[in-house]
Scaffold this motif. Structure first.
Motif: not given
Lengths: 92, 92, 92, 92, 92
Positions: D56-60
């Protein structure tokens, strides 16, 4: 910012407090010749836009909170103007 | 914001503290006619959405933290409403 | 940042206070060989650009507010420079 | 957030202080059926992921700084979880 | 973050104060096999990169200001490292 054409309204009775009372509109983004382009999006109307209007959209949380004057606003796109004239789109 | 259809749930037992206790859902983004459009994404549900619901998604960290009331939230997409009606999508 | 070519001006008499007095320009983004590439966008001019100029665009709210010196600015793209020379684009 | 598959590691000996000591991984983003989808990206691993894991990747940026507990972190994508189960992807 | 290859330099004599003294480079983003992928972009070099180098790029305003140590920086992309090794790209 982007140019878009307002396609319609969105009604969502079940929503978080952050979105109560906001006028949500479906907008088709346009290129400089007025052709549909890239993704449609949902924006909060802050310029009294109507269906069919060519509008100016800002897609940024900080800007949206500023325009709506709601520091707790949880919105990432707002309509900030109605476009009268665009070189490429010629006179409306 | 975007329109999307909830496809399913995500289970991730190994995750950072910032994501403990969050309900993660897979959402297929839709265009104004309800057709699958652009990338699927994972969003935290804040509107009690279920599989098959047509939902409103905000993709912005500041908004996500605001809606979740978690200043330490490390999330970039949240479900903030369930859409009843969209001009183009007609009556559900 | 992006490279772009200024196509024209945008006139929007109906707009929010956050956008009063701003010079809005339509910009076609370019690739390194100067070919039209990806989405056209609307940016606030902060570098006295004219139609036909090859310009440098920053697409970020915080940067836009900084360049415009308007903490209440609700803008997500600004023109910050006029490009004289780019290896790939060769001498202008 | 996005789903992705870890393809490998990245080694960059010359880098700014903000990136010292970070475990950088190449991740191929996936759609809900586990097919490669959109751009590959580089993310900082915060969930002890290994090559081949579905993550799971968060891009922020704000979220990345929060998860890494590094207010000076200059990172725009982090791995925050290892996915065990996804309706569409079925049991791993 | 993204992987990219430095194509060249950008010279813009007319620019806002926020961009004075910055080394602007044109970068072609790459996928994990080193193939050109998605949009080229302009980034500020903070890792002493040269033309032909394979670099690590962060695309986020807050991170850019942090790496450049310029709270007033109006930049949305910075080069933060030079990549020696990437599984897929094999030994350089």
């Amino acid at each position: 910012m982007k140019i878009g054409k307002v396609l319609g309204n969105v009604v969502a009775t079940v929503k978080t407090d952050s979105h109560r009372g906001l006028k949500l509109m479906v907008v088709q983004t346009l290129d400089e010749r007025g052709e549909p382009h890239a993704d449609p999006l949902i924006a909060v109307d802050c310029a009294h836009a109507g269906i069919g209007d060519i509008v100016l959209i800002v897609e940024e949380g900080g800007s949206a909170r500023e325009v709506m004057q709601r520091p707790d606003g949880a919105v990432d796109a707002v309509i900030v103007g109605i476009i009268d004239y665009l070189n490429e789109l010629k006179e409306r």
